[in-house]
Scaffold this active site. Structure first.
Site, PDB file in Angstrom:
ATOM      1  N   TYR A 142       0.813  -1.211   0.000  1.00  0.00           N
ATOM      2  CA  TYR A 142       0.000   0.000   0.000  1.00  0.00           C
ATOM      3  C   TYR A 142       0.848   1.263   0.000  1.00  0.00           C
ATOM      4  O   TYR A 142       0.357   2.359  -0.284  1.00  0.00           O
ATOM      5  CB  TYR A 142      -0.946   0.028   1.219  1.00  0.00           C
ATOM      6  N   LYS A 192       4.268 -14.972   3.586  1.00  0.00           N
ATOM      7  CA  LYS A 192       4.233 -15.839   2.398  1.00  0.00           C
ATOM      8  C   LYS A 192       5.693 -16.082   2.003  1.00  0.00           C
ATOM      9  O   LYS A 192       6.131 -15.768   0.886  1.00  0.00           O
ATOM     10  CB  LYS A 192       3.414 -15.148   1.289  1.00  0.00           C
ATOM     11  N   ASP A 224      -1.926 -18.100   3.182  1.00  0.00           N
ATOM     12  CA  ASP A 224      -3.044 -18.863   2.605  1.00  0.00           C
ATOM     13  C   ASP A 224      -3.550 -19.890   3.625  1.00  0.00           C
ATOM     14  O   ASP A 224      -4.752 -20.080   3.809  1.00  0.00           O
ATOM     15  CB  ASP A 224      -2.651 -19.519   1.267  1.00  0.00           C
ATOM     16  N   ASP A 248      -5.026  -6.516   6.156  1.00  0.00           N
ATOM     17  CA  ASP A 248      -6.275  -5.933   5.666  1.00  0.00           C
ATOM     18  C   ASP A 248      -7.263  -7.057   5.351  1.00  0.00           C
ATOM     19  O   ASP A 248      -8.425  -7.032   5.770  1.00  0.00           O
ATOM     20  CB  ASP A 248      -5.969  -5.087   4.412  1.00  0.00           C
ATOM     21  N   ASP A 252     -10.791  -8.541   7.722  1.00  0.00           N
ATOM     22  CA  ASP A 252     -12.175  -8.613   7.234  1.00  0.00           C
ATOM     23  C   ASP A 252     -12.711 -10.031   7.416  1.00  0.00           C
ATOM     24  O   ASP A 252     -13.872 -10.230   7.795  1.00  0.00           O
ATOM     25  CB  ASP A 252     -12.263  -8.233   5.739  1.00  0.00           C
TER      26      ASP A 252
HETATM   27  C1  IPM Z   1      -9.147  -0.817   6.172  1.00  0.00           C
HETATM   28  C2  IPM Z   1      -9.637  -0.361   4.840  1.00  0.00           C
HETATM   29  C3  IPM Z   1      -8.601   0.532   4.198  1.00  0.00           C
HETATM   30  C4  IPM Z   1      -7.309  -0.254   4.111  1.00  0.00           C
HETATM   31  C5  IPM Z   1      -8.998   1.096   2.822  1.00  0.00           C
HETATM   32  C6  IPM Z   1     -10.296   1.855   2.877  1.00  0.00           C
HETATM   33  C7  IPM Z   1      -7.908   1.927   2.210  1.00  0.00           C
HETATM   34  O1  IPM Z   1      -9.933  -1.460   4.044  1.00  0.00           O
HETATM   35  O2  IPM Z   1      -8.856   0.041   7.032  1.00  0.00           O
HETATM   36  O3  IPM Z   1      -9.058  -2.029   6.383  1.00  0.00           O
HETATM   37  O4  IPM Z   1      -7.136  -1.044   3.190  1.00  0.00           O
HETATM   38  O5  IPM Z   1      -6.463  -0.093   4.976  1.00  0.00           O
HETATM   39 MG    MG Z   2      -9.901  -3.291   5.043  1.00  0.00          MG
END
Ligand code: IPM
Ligand code: MG
Length: 307
Positions: A142, A192, A224, A248, A252
């Site tokens: 990123y 990885k 993975d 990230d 989620d």
């Molecule tokens: C998070 C979000 C952000 C990230 C995006 C919105 C840039 O997905 O905070 O997890 O990838 O860090």
């Molecule tokens: Mg995110």
């Protein structure tokens, strides 16, 4: 105490969830005799519309002069077609970078009242889920060099480089080991290393740091496999430390096991006491303005801020 809080409500459901969190914070202030002084600043799509950039310098200045930053969420379809450096998300990455917030702490806990919202079978979650993902936040893909170009044959190319320096890995691993010590004394380092050079450096450095924490049970896991293990046996994890992109994605995934993406708060920390607190979810433009977004992740984020 008297604390200055920079508030970035952002886009979509951002303003609604932050407003709910402020109500809780005000109540806490009333009850325990603290004052919280809020300064609203712009970032993301709303900043683009008002100033032409996703992260105005004034926002950075106000955040740097505050004790903490409270953030809702940024982004939305209106700004999706802009070039990368002008997207609302660039504002979010920018503020994390400007405040040098390299450590992102994302706790995921399955609370009994939400157990039925967890999509996994009960036999998988019967031992619960209570883990913390420590995500490196200002390095990796990123923040690496990116490029998009068309070559002489008309072929279009794009690349993002996932780069890490040893000291960046060292400091995030120390945050994770310290966290593990305060919890179940168990740390998984996710990489990885069977493919990526940056992961091989990650592994080398994390093993060096591990020598300073002989009391913490330490184990590597390929990303993975980690993604699979999270849904096979989530109770095996206590603290997981990983680089930006993997963190990230895995956070989620972990959030869904808690029953809802609306349940995971986060703290982004650096070397000073200035931190940024935000839910891990996005701006959910499809439900914005309908008073149905779950504000719990933001409220839990202020709990982390107060701590
Ligand atoms: C998070 C979000 C952000 C990230 C995006 C919105 C840039 O997905 O905070 O997890 O990838 O860090
Ligand atoms: Mg995110």
């Amino acid at each position: 105490m008297n604390k200055k809080i920079a508030v970035i409500k952002g886009d979509g459901i951002g303003p609604e969830i932050v407003t709910e969190a402020e109500k809780v914070l005000n109540k806490i202030g009333e009850k325990y005799g603290h004052t919280f002084e809020y300064t609203d600043v712009l970032m993301g799509g709303c900043a683009l519309d008002a100033t032409g950039v996703p992260l105005p310098q004034e926002t950075i200045d106000v955040c740097l002069a505050s004790d903490s930053v409270l953030l809702g969420a940024v982004g939305g379809p209106k700004w999706d077609t802009l070039p990368g450096n002008l997207r609302p998300e660039a504002g979010l990455l920018g503020i994390r970078g400007a405040l040098k917030l390299f450590a992102n702490i994302r706790p995921a806990k399955l609370i009994p009242a939400l157990a039925s919202a967890c999509p996994l079978k009960e036999e998988i979650t019967k031992n619960g889920l209570d883990l913390v993902i420590v995500r490196e936040l200002i390095g990796g893909a990123y923040f690496g060099k990116r490029e998009t170009y068309t070559d002489e044959n008309g072929v279009k190319h794009a690349s993002d480089s996932m780069a890490y320096a040893d000291y960046e890995i060292d400091r995030i691993c120390r945050v994770a080991f310290d966290m593990a010590r305060k919890r179940g004394s168990k740390l998984h380092s996710i990489d990885k290393a069977n493919v990526l050079d940056s992961s091989r450096l990650w592994r080398e450095v994390s093993h060096k740091v591990a020598k300073d924490y002989p009391d913490v049970e330490f184990q590597d896991m390929l990303v993975d496999n980690a993604a699979m293990q999270l849904v096979r046996n989530p109770a095996q994890f206590d603290v997981m430390v990983t680089e930006n992109l993997f963190g990230d994605i895995l956070s989620d995934e972990a959030s869904m096991i808690t029953g809802s993406l609306g349940m995971i708060p986060s703290a982004s920390l650096g070397e000073t006491s200035l931190g940024l607190y935000e839910p891990i979810h996005g701006s959910a433009p499809d439900i914005a303005g309908q008073n149905k977004a779950n504000p719990i992740a933001t409220i839990l984020s202020i709990a982390m801020m107060l701590r």
